[in-house]
Design a protein around this motif. Sequence first.
Motif, PDB file in Angstrom:
ATOM      1  N   HIS A  79      23.978  12.847   0.299  1.00  2.70           N
ATOM      2  CA  HIS A  79      23.339  13.588   1.388  1.00  2.70           C
ATOM      3  C   HIS A  79      23.090  12.652   2.562  1.00  2.70           C
ATOM      4  CE1 HIS A  79      21.434  16.704  -1.575  1.00  2.70           C
ATOM      5  NE2 HIS A  79      22.700  16.947  -1.317  1.00  2.70           N
ATOM      6  N   ASN A  80      24.120  11.966   2.978  1.00  2.00           N
ATOM      7  CA  ASN A  80      23.945  10.987   4.040  1.00  2.00           C
ATOM      8  C   ASN A  80      24.180  11.608   5.406  1.00  2.00           C
ATOM      9  OD1 ASN A  80      23.681   8.354   2.520  1.00  2.00           O
ATOM     10  ND2 ASN A  80      25.524   9.225   1.616  1.00  2.00           N
ATOM     11  N   PHE A  81      23.623  10.975   6.418  1.00  2.00           N
ATOM     12  CA  PHE A  81      23.922  11.370   7.782  1.00  2.00           C
ATOM     13  C   PHE A  81      25.346  10.909   8.083  1.00  2.00           C
ATOM     14  CE2 PHE A  81      19.335  10.954   7.610  1.00  2.00           C
ATOM     15  CZ  PHE A  81      18.913  12.106   8.257  1.00  2.00           C
ATOM     16  N   GLU A  83      26.823  10.207  10.786  1.00  2.00           N
ATOM     17  CA  GLU A  83      26.883   9.104  11.756  1.00  2.00           C
ATOM     18  C   GLU A  83      26.684   7.753  11.067  1.00  2.00           C
ATOM     19  OE1 GLU A  83      24.882  11.765  11.836  1.00  2.00           O
ATOM     20  OE2 GLU A  83      24.245  12.289  13.875  1.00  2.00           O
ATOM     21  N   ILE A 218      21.466   7.996  15.400  1.00  2.00           N
ATOM     22  CA  ILE A 218      20.328   8.826  14.964  1.00  2.00           C
ATOM     23  C   ILE A 218      18.980   8.130  15.174  1.00  2.00           C
ATOM     24  CG2 ILE A 218      21.744  10.043  13.260  1.00  2.00           C
ATOM     25  CD1 ILE A 218      20.152   8.569  11.105  1.00  2.00           C
ATOM     26  N   ARG A 224      18.751  18.057  17.957  1.00  2.00           N
ATOM     27  CA  ARG A 224      19.231  18.238  16.599  1.00  2.00           C
ATOM     28  C   ARG A 224      18.617  19.516  16.031  1.00  2.00           C
ATOM     29  NH1 ARG A 224      20.927  15.035  12.029  1.00  2.00           N
ATOM     30  NH2 ARG A 224      21.489  13.334  13.381  1.00  2.00           N
ATOM     31  N   THR A 235      16.701  17.622   8.804  1.00  2.00           N
ATOM     32  CA  THR A 235      17.930  18.101   9.410  1.00  2.00           C
ATOM     33  C   THR A 235      18.536  19.218   8.564  1.00  2.00           C
ATOM     34  OG1 THR A 235      18.447  16.026  10.492  1.00  2.00           O
ATOM     35  CG2 THR A 235      20.307  17.428   9.955  1.00  2.00           C
ATOM     36  N   TYR A 255      15.144   9.267  14.425  1.00  2.00           N
ATOM     37  CA  TYR A 255      14.743   8.826  13.088  1.00  2.00           C
ATOM     38  C   TYR A 255      14.159   7.418  13.136  1.00  2.00           C
ATOM     39  CZ  TYR A 255      16.694  12.882  10.908  1.00  2.00           C
ATOM     40  OH  TYR A 255      16.903  14.167  10.524  1.00  2.00           O
ATOM     41  N   VAL A 258      16.391   5.513   7.859  1.00  2.96           N
ATOM     42  CA  VAL A 258      17.576   6.242   7.452  1.00  2.96           C
ATOM     43  C   VAL A 258      17.578   6.296   5.942  1.00  2.96           C
ATOM     44  CG1 VAL A 258      20.061   6.015   7.194  1.00  2.96           C
ATOM     45  CG2 VAL A 258      19.022   5.788   9.441  1.00  2.96           C
ATOM     46  N   MET A 261      19.093  12.719   3.416  1.00  6.21           N
ATOM     47  CA  MET A 261      18.719  13.765   4.385  1.00  6.21           C
ATOM     48  C   MET A 261      17.641  14.704   3.851  1.00  6.21           C
ATOM     49  SD  MET A 261      22.433  14.815   5.812  1.00  6.21           S
ATOM     50  CE  MET A 261      22.188  15.821   7.235  1.00  6.21           C
TER      51      MET A 261
END
Lengths: 312, 444
Positions: A79-81, A83, A218, A224, A235, A255, A258, A261
């Motif tokens: 579940h990573n961003f 970017e 981010i 967003r 998000t 953010y 990090v 998510m």
Amino acid sequence: MTTTVATPQEGTDSPYALSHLDALESEAVHIFREVAGEFERPVILFSGGKDSIVMLHLALKAFAPAPVPFSLLHVDTGHNFPEVIEYRDRTVEKHQLRLHVASVQDYIDRGVLKERPDGTRNPLQTLPLTEKIQAERFDAVFGGGRRDEEKARAKERVFSLRDEFSQWDPRRQRPELWNLYNGRHAPGEHVRVFPLSNWTELDVWQYIAREGIELPQIYFAHEREVFKRSGMWLTAGEWGGPKDGETVEKRLVRYRTVGDMSCTGAVDSDAVSLEQVITEIAASRLTERGATRADDKLSEAAMEDRKREGYF
Amino acid sequence: MSTTTTEELSATTLLRFATAGSVDDGKSTLVGRLLHDSKSVLADQLEAVERASLSRGQDAPDLALLTDGLRAEREQGITIDVAYRYFATPRRRFILADTPGHVQYTRNMVTGASTAELTVILVDARNGVVEQTRRHAAIAALLRVPHVVLAVNKMDLVDYQESVFAAIAEEFTAYALELGVPEITAIPISALAGDNVVDPSAHMDWYGGPTFLEHLETVPVSHDLSHCHARLPVQYVIRPQSAEHPDYRGYAGQIAAGSFRVGESVTVLPSGRTSTISGIDLLGEPVDVAWTTQSVTVLLQDDIDVSRGDLIVPTKDAPPTTQDIEATVCHVADAPLTVGHRVLLKHGTRTVKAIVKDIPSRLTLSDLSLHPHPGQLVANDIGRVKVRTAEPLPVDSYADSRRTGSFILIDPSDGTTLTAGMVGESFAAPEPVKEEPEDDGWDF
């Protein structure tokens, strides 16, 4: 805070006094070089977050003009961003590093780990991480943990011995005297190493600004689609939000950390430059974790308990 | 702080300091007050403390919960280990080694003091200088912490009387100077009421000195390098062997003391080979001169054998090498240290085999008397130890260099850190050790 200015005493501004950032940088470089000198298979935990980005930057400086003698390890929650993943891959490519990935999604797909009802995957990282360490026989694992983040971390050593189950036992820690770090460990054990132990969130940001280090976007204010859960802006996305009764809205956010998510919250912000981010943090009345991490709120000792099991 | 620019913020210096105090001297309150009044406790941390205090049935937030981070500590209401805290003012950044004060935690105070440039010793104004105060002063002297602050706390409970403060300050200063503590600053405070901690007190017009925080902000942190022996322990050899740098061979390390300059002739110990510094890289940038505690890479003119564990020193100022080290030690492990013990000794970047040849004396912290031939040292004991190393080491006296005069002993079987050592003469011992006939009846 008092506004009284005392007369500066002699020697305060000695030409040999290092600025606080130079002192922290020098100490971190010393730690990287100690590990390079004493261990067989070190690895840097790299998430694409600001602390691991600063760690990599310090490692690059520590061994220049030679390449960094360590590989990278990313615990991918699934579940990573996007970017951040893009940044990770670009960085690995740019410095010609070797990247190991421990995948939480794999463990869930194989049925070894089960998705939690609250949807957070942070606690699920521990098993993939510790199994990867064992499988690759890593004997030193660099983490970007800072002692200012959390009260259990305030007790953490720079060199933190973990047993063959990767467990942390606060009562069995070695005293750390002067800068004489003790990295001795038995086969199967490893040492977690925290070169940023003495840095604060503000130090990290000031260092990023001073060194001109690039970050994933981010971290800066942007529009967003987010929704509110447990008091945090999360998000919206395929990972499982929003649920019924949660409404998505467009907000200007950024953010401070990090992570996964599902449990990393955004903060309302219009800071688009490093300068503005630093001003915002210097004035903030909330800690980084208090503002943006759901998993630390699970219980009073949430971090301590996860550390004991092998988490950072 | 919103008007402070990035540049101003990063130009500040860093002060590492440690606290020491007995159980009820108000150390937690002082630390809590310092963090709180310097606005270093953020809203969510305070909220967590309030929530936890309430669920324990306390009606006011217990600031000790800010500093007692572990489950066992909260359960037992005690502090069991060194914790590190961070706070900042526009003038300086601070790293506080917060150490528990019980005598059984001497090792923790030693750990905290080993990296500190300043130690705070707290006394209760009602009790004055007590045995525990003398212990803390002795450890600060032993570790050669450059600055000592005597914080005379609970002044509110003695009607803020100048005479009470003056008598305590005088007694302590006389005692500490005799031990060799180089600098003492005494400050009357009330941590509970906030007098002279961050803000000046309205109750002590007779006191003209700085508040506690002002003193922390202005105390000098760097030393005069002209009296220091320059020392560079080699950590790692950097050899890129790339097309761009085919012949680069740099010796990386953090300068432990003094300064080095390009063109200087140097000797590599223990081999004794000599060369000239042809370049110094400060993390990628070439410089002409570098000093303690910068992490650098040194290049030499000649292709001589240098590896991790070696010590680079100025040729004109090289320490002798020795295999017989006598030191004052603090034993930090639970298992005792005994004569005949085979250990590893880490000094700088070198780890060598060693054997404990003799333990001539053990210090009794309460009266600073020396017990001859104790046979062993147990956890928290401070004593004199003679160690024979398998290889010659270039050691300095701890009095000359806290970095190259210190070492740790390690248990080779499981890697436990056993003992912290300080090479050379100890601080002013009040009485020389009397050689008494062997007495096997010592019972520790």
